[in-house]
Design a protein around this motif. Structure first.
Motif, short mmCIF file in Angstrom:
data_model
loop_
_atom_site.label_atom_id
_atom_site.label_comp_id
_atom_site.label_asym_id
_atom_site.label_seq_id
_atom_site.Cartn_x
_atom_site.Cartn_y
_atom_site.Cartn_z
N THR A 344 0.83 -1.21 0.00
CA THR A 344 0.00 0.00 0.00
C THR A 344 0.86 1.26 0.00
O THR A 344 0.60 2.20 -0.76
CB THR A 344 -0.93 0.00 1.23
OG1 THR A 344 -1.85 -1.10 1.11
CG2 THR A 344 -1.70 1.30 1.33
N GLN A 347 2.28 1.82 -3.39
CA GLN A 347 1.28 2.36 -4.32
C GLN A 347 1.05 3.85 -4.08
O GLN A 347 0.91 4.62 -5.03
CB GLN A 347 -0.02 1.58 -4.16
CG GLN A 347 0.05 0.14 -4.66
CD GLN A 347 -1.18 -0.66 -4.35
OE1 GLN A 347 -1.97 -0.32 -3.46
NE2 GLN A 347 -1.38 -1.75 -5.06
N PHE A 348 1.04 4.27 -2.82
CA PHE A 348 0.86 5.69 -2.50
C PHE A 348 2.06 6.50 -2.98
O PHE A 348 1.90 7.63 -3.47
CB PHE A 348 0.65 5.87 -1.00
CG PHE A 348 -0.79 5.79 -0.57
CD1 PHE A 348 -1.40 6.85 0.08
CD2 PHE A 348 -1.55 4.67 -0.84
CE1 PHE A 348 -2.73 6.78 0.47
CE2 PHE A 348 -2.87 4.58 -0.46
CZ PHE A 348 -3.47 5.64 0.20
N GLN A 350 3.88 5.87 -5.55
CA GLN A 350 3.73 6.02 -7.00
C GLN A 350 2.65 7.05 -7.32
O GLN A 350 2.83 7.92 -8.18
CB GLN A 350 3.37 4.68 -7.62
CG GLN A 350 4.48 3.65 -7.61
CD GLN A 350 4.08 2.35 -8.28
OE1 GLN A 350 3.07 2.28 -8.97
NE2 GLN A 350 4.85 1.30 -8.05
N ARG A 351 1.52 6.95 -6.64
CA ARG A 351 0.37 7.82 -6.93
C ARG A 351 0.71 9.28 -6.70
O ARG A 351 0.31 10.16 -7.48
CB ARG A 351 -0.81 7.40 -6.05
CG ARG A 351 -2.08 8.21 -6.32
CD ARG A 351 -3.18 7.83 -5.33
NE ARG A 351 -3.41 6.39 -5.29
CZ ARG A 351 -4.16 5.79 -4.38
NH1 ARG A 351 -4.74 6.51 -3.43
NH2 ARG A 351 -4.33 4.48 -4.41
N TYR A 352 1.47 9.58 -5.63
CA TYR A 352 1.74 10.97 -5.28
C TYR A 352 3.15 11.41 -5.68
O TYR A 352 3.63 12.46 -5.23
CB TYR A 352 1.51 11.17 -3.78
CG TYR A 352 0.05 10.97 -3.40
CD1 TYR A 352 -0.91 11.94 -3.71
CD2 TYR A 352 -0.37 9.81 -2.77
CE1 TYR A 352 -2.24 11.75 -3.39
CE2 TYR A 352 -1.70 9.61 -2.44
CZ TYR A 352 -2.64 10.58 -2.75
OH TYR A 352 -3.96 10.39 -2.43
N SER A 400 1.78 17.07 -3.40
CA SER A 400 0.99 16.95 -4.62
C SER A 400 -0.22 17.89 -4.59
O SER A 400 -0.84 18.14 -5.62
CB SER A 400 0.51 15.50 -4.80
OG SER A 400 -0.34 15.12 -3.73
#
Length: 524
Positions: A344, A347-348, A350-352, A400
């Protein structure tokens, strides 16, 4: 009270080191399963050897102002105390206890959890709805026959309903809806009264909730449908025992395949028709209708019919695995370094679009500082280092949104986002570290629940020293703590060559002094 002995072996004769246990504090029932970890040529398996179930009806004891009433409160604590006896002497790393919807919404949940942890002897996590959905899917996927393609898992609990689409052992779509067999029965069938209008309203209310997610689910599609809750099992047994599904032998066939029954659209309609013959739930005559299910199955039936109608389901296999088994497999994954929380966080990041080098730099330095500080007996240093490094990895995700006050945005995201693998307490601790890693400390100082001061000290110090975002020329720093006061020691020569960092350290010391925590800087 007799002497409590920590045993090397479980009463079953199995080595305690081979046993794991999961406790599921649901809205209708509290359940526990003890399982043996078995290594096979194909991988690790869990073999349940003991189960406990207590019908506590926690959701039914929730008052209009969202407080657990005293009777439900005490029923819960009494049941947990019995669970605690069964797992007394277990290694804490082999136990995981989770609480679901009712304790997510109850305003006095914190006091209940505190008393429940004392009764159980182990920590209890309140998990978010999506995390509950993830664990339910993992449990169901390990229990039912494999299928090529997607499977849909539906779990109608006491206070919420989880719907998950996944493939293999991996969930892909996860939703938790605030409709459950207890809450729905209390809302539409108060005092046990039954009529066709109330049942129609119960169906429509459930369908409205499901319609919000049905488009994405229907688009994804599935090859297999699994019902994984006590509600699903009870409905399957009523259909089979009363020969209402048009397949008298379906229950037996299901059990052979690892499930405990089959629910059909025809069977649900027949149950509804039979139910509406009566004016009160106490009058209903059905083979296999258990007393502890009598007051809540009308709400569960209405929700299940809504699920079938909105998603176009014709039949559903049923398994009793669900949350408890998912908790065990997830616990096993953590012990084998396959912790979903690491996935998790990745993934965060990567997302931000996190600056990975800076995150690693801050995390490694913060962990180095924590290792220099004293370790209290009750602290799990490995768990806290993991949490500290997750905080370092995520401390800049708020950039972000905005550079101004970014730490507040980081904390909001971590505290409110769906984070598979993280309990509510995990997220709260993570968010507190993120809100506190920069800026003023006043709000945390006024929060009586916050206790991760040592970790926050390490994170803030690492963040100050890594301001230049470079691995080069970082000083050798020694840290120590005594009775809540901190000492930071570094070279005076280095400090003279880095006036901005020295100034920032002096400001940091002043901020800690402001909240009554002595902080000294030694330059030699």
């Amino acid at each position: 009270m007799g002497t409590i002995l920590a045993l090397d072996k479980d009463v079953s004769g199995k080595n305690a080191s081979d046993l794991v246990a999961a406790v599921d504090l649901g809205s209708n029932s509290f359940r526990m399963v003890v399982a043996q970890v078995v290594q096979t040529p194909s991988g690790t398996q869990l073999r349940p050897i003991d189960t406990l179930r207590e019908s506590v009806r926690l959701a039914a004891g929730l008052t209009d102002n969202k407080l657990l009433g005293n009777e439900a409160y005490q029923r819960g604590i009494t049941a947990i105390r019995r669970f605690g006896e069964r797992i007394r002497g277990f290694d804490p790393s082999k136990i995981r206890a989770v609480a679901t919807n009712t304790l997510r919404v109850a305003k006095n949940a914190s006091s209940f959890i505190q008393e429940a942890e004392a009764a159980l002897g182990f920590p209890i996590e309140i998990i978010a709805g999506v995390e509950e959905a993830r664990l339910i899917y993992i449990g169901a996927a390990h229990e039912v026959p494999a299928v090529h393609g997607n499977r849909l898992v539906v779990d109608i609990g006491g206070g919420s309903t989880e719907l998950i689409i996944g493939k293999g052992y991996e969930p892909k779509l996860m939703e938790s809806l605030y409709i459950g067999c207890v809450s729905h029965s209390l809302r539409f069938f108060p005092k046990g009264n039954i009529d066709s209008h109330a049942f129609k309203e119960a169906e429509l209310a459930a369908r409205r909730e499901i319609q919000v997610i049905s488009g994405a689910y229907l688009k994804s599609g599935w090859k297999q449908v699994i019902g994984s809750s006590g509600t699903a099992r009870a409905l399957a047994e009523l259909i089979a025992d009363n020969n209402l599904g048009g397949q008298a032998d379906s229950l037996t066939m299901g059990r052979v395949n690892g499930s405990s029954g089959l629910i059909t659209r025809e069977g649900l309609r027949a149950l509804k028709k039979h139910l509406l013959k009566y004016e009160h739930i106490s009058q209903v005559e059905l083979i296999g209708l258990k007393d502890d299910r009598r007051s809540v199955w009308p709400g569960g039936l209405a929700i299940m019919i809504a699920v079938f109608e909105e998603l176009g389901i014709e039949s559903m296999e049923v398994t009793d695995a669900a949350l408890r088994l998912g908790v065990l497999y997830d616990l096993l994954g953590r012990s084998q370094h396959d912790d979903m929380r690491f996935v998790t966080v990745e993934q965060f990041m990567q997302r931000y679009i996190v600056d990975r080098e800076q995150a690693k730099r801050v995390g490694n330095l913060a962990a180095e500082f924590l290792a220099q500080l004293p370790k209290p007996e009750e602290e799990s240093r490995a768990d806290n280092i993991a949490l500290l490094q997750w905080a370092a990895n995520l401390h800049e995700i708020g950039l972000s949104i905005s550079h101004n006050g970014y730490h507040k945005h980081s904390a909001y995201i971590a505290g409110n986002a769906d984070m598979p693998g993280f309990s509510k307490n995990d997220q709260a601790r993570l968010a507190a570290l993120l809100i506190g890693h920069a800026g003023k400390l006043g709000k945390l100082a006024n929060n009586p629940i916050f206790s991760d001061w040592r970790m926050l000290f390490c994170l803030r110090l690492a963040q100050v020293l890594c301001r230049g975002r470079s691995d080069g020329n970082l000083p050798k720093v020694k840290v120590s703590e005594h009775n809540g006061s901190y000492l930071v020691s570094l070279s005076k020569e280095w400090a003279d060559e880095h006036p901005l960092t020295e100034f920032s350290l002096q400001k940091e010391a002043a901020e800690w002094e402001r909240i009554g925590r002595p902080y000294s800087i030694s330059l030699k």
